[in-house]
Enzyme design. Structure first.
Site, PDB file in Angstrom:
ATOM      1  N   SER A 305       0.817  -1.217   0.000  1.00 49.69           N
ATOM      2  CA  SER A 305       0.000   0.000   0.000  1.00 49.69           C
ATOM      3  C   SER A 305       0.853   1.271   0.000  1.00 49.69           C
ATOM      4  CB  SER A 305      -0.952  -0.045   1.202  1.00 49.69           C
ATOM      5  OG  SER A 305      -1.929   0.947   1.111  1.00 49.69           O
ATOM      6  N   ASP A 316      10.430   5.576 -10.111  1.00 42.56           N
ATOM      7  CA  ASP A 316      10.094   6.166 -11.410  1.00 42.56           C
ATOM      8  C   ASP A 316      10.858   7.463 -11.668  1.00 42.56           C
ATOM      9  OD1 ASP A 316       8.444   4.068 -11.874  1.00 42.56           O
ATOM     10  OD2 ASP A 316       6.563   5.209 -11.883  1.00 42.56           O
ATOM     11  N   LYS A 330      -0.697  -4.303  -3.170  1.00 43.27           N
ATOM     12  CA  LYS A 330      -2.001  -3.735  -2.793  1.00 43.27           C
ATOM     13  C   LYS A 330      -2.067  -2.310  -3.334  1.00 43.27           C
ATOM     14  CE  LYS A 330      -5.037  -2.396   0.973  1.00 43.27           C
ATOM     15  NZ  LYS A 330      -5.206  -1.032   0.408  1.00 43.27           N
TER      16      LYS A 330
END
Length: 445
Positions: A305, A316, A330
């Site tokens: 999460s 990224d 998740k």
């Protein structure tokens, strides 16, 4: 709660927006009957199903072998509706809603495990540091198949949580299934779980930052520890390790804040729900608390999460190197919506997407460098070199005799040094040391 408010605002906008559409339909004339008939038919089907529910509810009240409480029946029906959607949607009655509010503040009672439901049994997402579950050796992906010899299969997640909770100081026995091994019992003593969400250490000029959960104390705790490291070590700092292993997640705004702490600009995460107009994006503001020093993030299958949001954003934007194993996966957003009677519903309303547009759900975050969890152990024998040979010449220096070639050297490494037994952490430290050496050589050339 911001999401809830946002949805409520959208609901008001939709009601107001419906008025011009109705007025336009009156002018159109012929469009009215088709729309009304279709809507009426849909409503009739819903009313028939609600009537079926009422019939069954009444039959259970009158004919079930034992007398049942009406409130419990209704709550069970609501929870059944929500849990049928996905493993993370559920109904929170008064007690559970209060527990959740306490948990997000960083202190609650229980065993100290983050769990989910999988194939009818409880799956441990991760144990929380310094809790009964962690001290008993419970691991991510362990399955709890029974509580006090009562099988879990057939229970809802809320029912299972109720059986795991209890008075502080009381004991509970859970039956664990770990991989292909035979099930075994573990007895735990319930305790008050006080989460210190950020822990810090120094390893030879490298700052180690472990985040155990994302609560209201996380960002202030992280900033405090990093500032302290810069005050005490200054220019000697070589980089940082952010340890998100076995971190089950927590508050979305804290995940965004932690990501922002290390990023100068760019998107952190986006959420997309059923309606395009409800999509949202979070962006970083200028300022990197690590001053651009090398950053390694540790993740594993217990990182879920909010942890995955941070790992995905830093990966990224190439701000950090991710090391470890693939995260839990998740990637859904749960909105806690208060309802009447001091209860609430936890409803999945959107999915998380990393800055590159990749969904986290069921895929997780893959590390840049795959390093399996392992424990470093010293083998008998070890390395053999010239100085270990019997009768080897001493290294006389400046006309002075050196130490005996095979003299025993003191062990200067404390036995509790985590970096000497944690293989993933050791590799992360090596990585930052390597980057630091390369940077020093490059700047000196």
């Amino acid at each position: 709660m911001q999401i809830v408010s946002f949805l409520s605002t959208q609901g008001r906008r939709m009601r107001y927006a419906a008025l011009p559409f109705i007025c336009g339909a009156v002018i159109a004339g012929l469009a009215i009957p088709t729309l009304t008939i279709a809507q009426s038919g849909k409503n009739d089907a819903v009313y028939r199903q609600l009537g079926l529910f009422g019939d069954i509810f009444q039959r259970v009240r009158e004919s079930y072998v034992d007398e049942v409480d009406d409130k419990d029946l209704v709550e069970a029906a609501i929870n059944g509706m929500l849990t049928s959607l996905d493993p993370h949607s559920s109904f929170l009655n008064n007690d559970h809603f209060s527990d959740m509010q306490v948990q997000t503040k960083g202190k609650f009672g229980g065993l100290g495990i983050e769990i989910t439901m999988e194939d009818g049994v409880i799956k441990i997402v991760s144990p929380i540091d310094d809790t009964p579950a962690a001290e008993a050796g419970l691991q991510p992906e362990d399955l709890i198949i029974a509580v006090n010899d009562e099988p879990i299969r057939g229970m809802t997640l809320s029912d299972a949580v109720d059986r795991l909770r209890g008075e502080v100081g009381s004991s509970v026995t859970v039956t664990i299934k770990r991989g292909a091994k035979d099930p075994f019992d573990v007895t735990l003593k319930r305790d008050t779980i006080k989460i210190r969400s950020v822990r810090a250490k120094m390893f030879d000029g490298i700052g180690y930052l472990r985040i155990t959960t994302f609560s209201e104390q996380t960002t202030p705790g992280l900033t405090k520890e990093v500032d302290k490291m810069f005050r005490e070590h200054g220019q000697d700092l070589k980089g940082f390790i952010l340890d998100l292993r076995n971190n089950p997640g927590g508050l979305l705004n804290e995940a965004i804040s932690v990501s922002d702490a290390f990023l100068e600009k760019g998107e952190i995460v986006s959420t997309r729900g059923r309606r395009a107009e409800n999509a949202s994006r979070a962006y970083a503001r200028p300022g990197d608390i690590a001053n651009g020093l090398p950053l390694v993030v540790l993740i594993n299958s217990g990182s879920a999460s909010a942890s995955e949001i941070v790992a995905g954003a830093l990966k990224d934007h190439r701000r950090a190197v991710l090391l470890g194993t693939r995260s839990f996966g998740k990637g859904s957003v749960q909105t806690v919506i208060p309802v009447s009677g001091n209860s609430a519903m936890r409803l999945t309303t959107a999915r998380y997407y990393t800055p590159s547009g990749v969904s986290i759900q069921a895929t997780g975050i893959s590390p840049d460098i795959e390093v399996a969890l392992a424990r470093i152990e010293t083998l008998d024998g070890g390395d053999t070199r010239e100085e270990d040979l019997k009768g080897a010449l001493d290294n006389a220096k400046d006309g002075k005799e050196g130490e005996p070639a095979n003299a025993e050297k003191p062990d200067v490494t404390p036995a509790t040094d985590q970096s000497k037994i944690d293989y993933q952490l050791a590799r992360a430290l090596d990585l930052i040391r390597g980057v630091s050496i390369f940077t020093d050589v490059k700047s000196g050339s």
